[in-house]
Design a protein around this motif. Sequence first.
Motif, short mmCIF file in Angstrom:
data_model
loop_
_atom_site.label_atom_id
_atom_site.label_comp_id
_atom_site.label_asym_id
_atom_site.label_seq_id
_atom_site.Cartn_x
_atom_site.Cartn_y
_atom_site.Cartn_z
N GLY A 1 0.78 -1.23 0.00
CA GLY A 1 0.00 0.00 0.00
C GLY A 1 0.81 1.28 0.00
N THR A 2 2.14 1.16 0.08
CA THR A 2 2.99 2.36 0.09
C THR A 2 3.91 2.35 -1.12
N VAL A 3 4.00 3.47 -1.82
CA VAL A 3 4.96 3.56 -2.92
C VAL A 3 6.36 3.54 -2.31
N PRO A 4 7.23 2.63 -2.74
CA PRO A 4 8.55 2.51 -2.12
C PRO A 4 9.27 3.86 -2.06
N HIS A 5 9.91 4.12 -0.94
CA HIS A 5 10.70 5.34 -0.67
C HIS A 5 9.85 6.57 -0.34
N LEU A 6 8.55 6.53 -0.64
CA LEU A 6 7.76 7.77 -0.49
C LEU A 6 6.70 7.66 0.61
N THR A 7 6.55 8.74 1.38
CA THR A 7 5.43 8.82 2.32
C THR A 7 4.19 9.26 1.53
N GLN A 8 3.02 9.13 2.15
CA GLN A 8 1.79 9.59 1.48
C GLN A 8 1.90 11.07 1.12
N ASP A 9 2.43 11.88 2.04
CA ASP A 9 2.53 13.33 1.79
C ASP A 9 3.43 13.62 0.59
N THR A 10 4.59 12.95 0.56
CA THR A 10 5.53 13.16 -0.55
C THR A 10 4.88 12.72 -1.86
N LEU A 11 4.19 11.58 -1.81
CA LEU A 11 3.56 11.05 -3.01
C LEU A 11 2.57 12.06 -3.59
N HIS A 12 1.82 12.71 -2.71
CA HIS A 12 0.77 13.60 -3.22
C HIS A 12 1.29 14.97 -3.67
N THR A 13 2.62 15.15 -3.65
CA THR A 13 3.17 16.34 -4.32
C THR A 13 3.21 16.07 -5.83
N LEU A 14 3.03 14.81 -6.24
CA LEU A 14 3.02 14.47 -7.67
C LEU A 14 1.60 14.66 -8.20
N SER A 15 1.50 15.29 -9.37
CA SER A 15 0.16 15.70 -9.82
C SER A 15 -0.55 14.66 -10.68
N ASN A 16 0.18 13.89 -11.46
CA ASN A 16 -0.52 13.06 -12.46
C ASN A 16 -0.59 11.59 -12.07
N LEU A 17 -0.94 11.32 -10.81
CA LEU A 17 -0.97 9.93 -10.35
C LEU A 17 -2.25 9.24 -10.79
N PRO A 18 -2.15 7.93 -11.09
CA PRO A 18 -3.36 7.19 -11.48
C PRO A 18 -4.31 7.00 -10.30
N SER A 19 -5.57 6.75 -10.62
CA SER A 19 -6.59 6.61 -9.56
C SER A 19 -6.66 5.19 -9.01
N VAL A 20 -5.83 4.28 -9.56
CA VAL A 20 -5.87 2.88 -9.10
C VAL A 20 -4.53 2.51 -8.46
N THR A 21 -4.61 1.97 -7.24
CA THR A 21 -3.43 1.54 -6.50
C THR A 21 -3.33 0.02 -6.53
N GLN A 22 -2.16 -0.50 -6.88
CA GLN A 22 -1.95 -1.94 -6.94
C GLN A 22 -1.31 -2.44 -5.64
N VAL A 23 -1.92 -3.45 -5.04
CA VAL A 23 -1.28 -4.15 -3.92
C VAL A 23 -1.18 -5.62 -4.32
N THR A 24 -0.24 -6.34 -3.70
CA THR A 24 -0.04 -7.72 -4.12
C THR A 24 -0.21 -8.68 -2.94
N LEU A 25 -0.75 -9.84 -3.24
CA LEU A 25 -0.95 -10.85 -2.19
C LEU A 25 0.39 -11.32 -1.64
N SER A 26 1.45 -11.23 -2.44
CA SER A 26 2.76 -11.64 -1.93
C SER A 26 3.17 -10.77 -0.74
N ASN A 27 2.76 -9.50 -0.73
CA ASN A 27 3.04 -8.63 0.43
C ASN A 27 2.03 -8.84 1.56
N ILE A 28 0.78 -9.11 1.19
CA ILE A 28 -0.31 -9.08 2.17
C ILE A 28 -0.54 -10.40 2.89
N ALA A 29 -0.26 -11.53 2.19
CA ALA A 29 -0.62 -12.84 2.73
C ALA A 29 -0.04 -13.10 4.12
N GLU A 30 1.19 -12.62 4.36
CA GLU A 30 1.79 -12.93 5.67
C GLU A 30 1.19 -12.08 6.81
#
Length: 430
Positions: free
Chosen positions: A46-75
């Motif tokens: 759920g987090t873009v690597p290296h970036l906090t949510q605040d830093t991420l939202h300084t970027l203007s043209n981000l897509p509206s869909v966030t990808q998460v993977t079961l490989s990260n979530i299953a554990e």
Amino acid sequence: MAGSRMKLELSRVVQGRSRLGVLRGLGRTGQHSLEVPGCLLYTHFGTVPHLTQDTLHTLSNLPSVTQVTLSNIAEHQEVLEEFKDGFRKFAGLHDTVLYCSLHDPATFCPTGYTTNKTVSVWGSGGRIELTVAKFMALQKTVQPDWYQSMADGETWQNNTSRKRVRKSVDRTLTHLDECLLVHQKSQELEGVEVFGVVEGGDILEERLRSAKETAKRPVAGFCLDGLQTGTMDQALRTQLITAVTKELPEDKPRLLQGVGRPDEVLACVEAGVDLFESFFPFQVTERGCALCFSFDVSPDPERAGRAPPAVLELDEERDTAGETQQNGGLNLDDQTQMTSFEINLKDKRYQDDFRPLVDGCGCYCCKNHQRAYLHHLLVTNELLAGVLLMIHNTAHYHSFFDALREALANDKLDLLKRRVLREKEMTRKP
């Protein structure tokens, strides 16, 4: 399962296959949309690597869909189940559409662990085996807006036998039917969309069978799997995708897994792909590199107030990338190797280079820092290097997709290809 709210509205199809449009009706309430060709926002848990949510939202043209993977979530399944309110709330993701895929596209996935009843994902603690029951329990816990069905994707090695490929298609269809059965009876997954997975390795008949059969099921879209960078050459990939997309309904999106390099993205859009995973900027960042390729097809940089960064002609940088390519004898098809679309800021030549990463780029990094500073951060192993590179690489990559849609809208796809592929030509000079 009620009819899918997700609908792809095409505004034009260029040269018979490249599709321009908007994917509407995303999210539980259907209020989100995504322009295609487009990409998803790549994250680790759920987090873009290296970036906090605040830093991420300084970027203007981000897509509206966030990808998460079961490989990260299953554990973390137990923690999430205890939390009860779904992954979006757990990760503090507001106002985004959540897409859950099986594997992390930036991580190599060991093979040989699939059975008739299970697939395996790999978290930080090692292998986690998933049955359909466990896979679906995870989906109920995550509560995504859409997810890819369970699939046997272990046929991307070149020497996979026809029998093994056939088995992968059969298993994947069986998994899909079983997932849909659980899905339809589940209250937690009401309003959630399922993407069917098209397998078939490098065997055309199996690809077509997989596509035709998957298209008969009540899925909202399709994941094209087993075509990842490094697994087959681009000509074969394009041939397979072109054949497969002819068998898929026009009004449903096609998401290609594991392909991110700009030249490959262009070829796959021309073959009929709509959506990509944006893991490529992360891989470039991990190499200590910056994306630095030209995609400006607009004669008027001020048009309509939504200009992507004007990427100026980077002839010298192209030569740089070309030299690196030749000197290192790098294999362009390997996901871990530097490509000709980036510059290696660890290189000594940048210690006295006081220009931004890309002239005219409007990202925070390019506006505030020079190449020399990034070189210094990298050679001293400062964490800030990853933050600044990820800001730039994410902004540059998403701007490339803006330029791609604009090129399709204005009949400039050939011009865009010439701009982007000039880097590739440089690497081929004797």
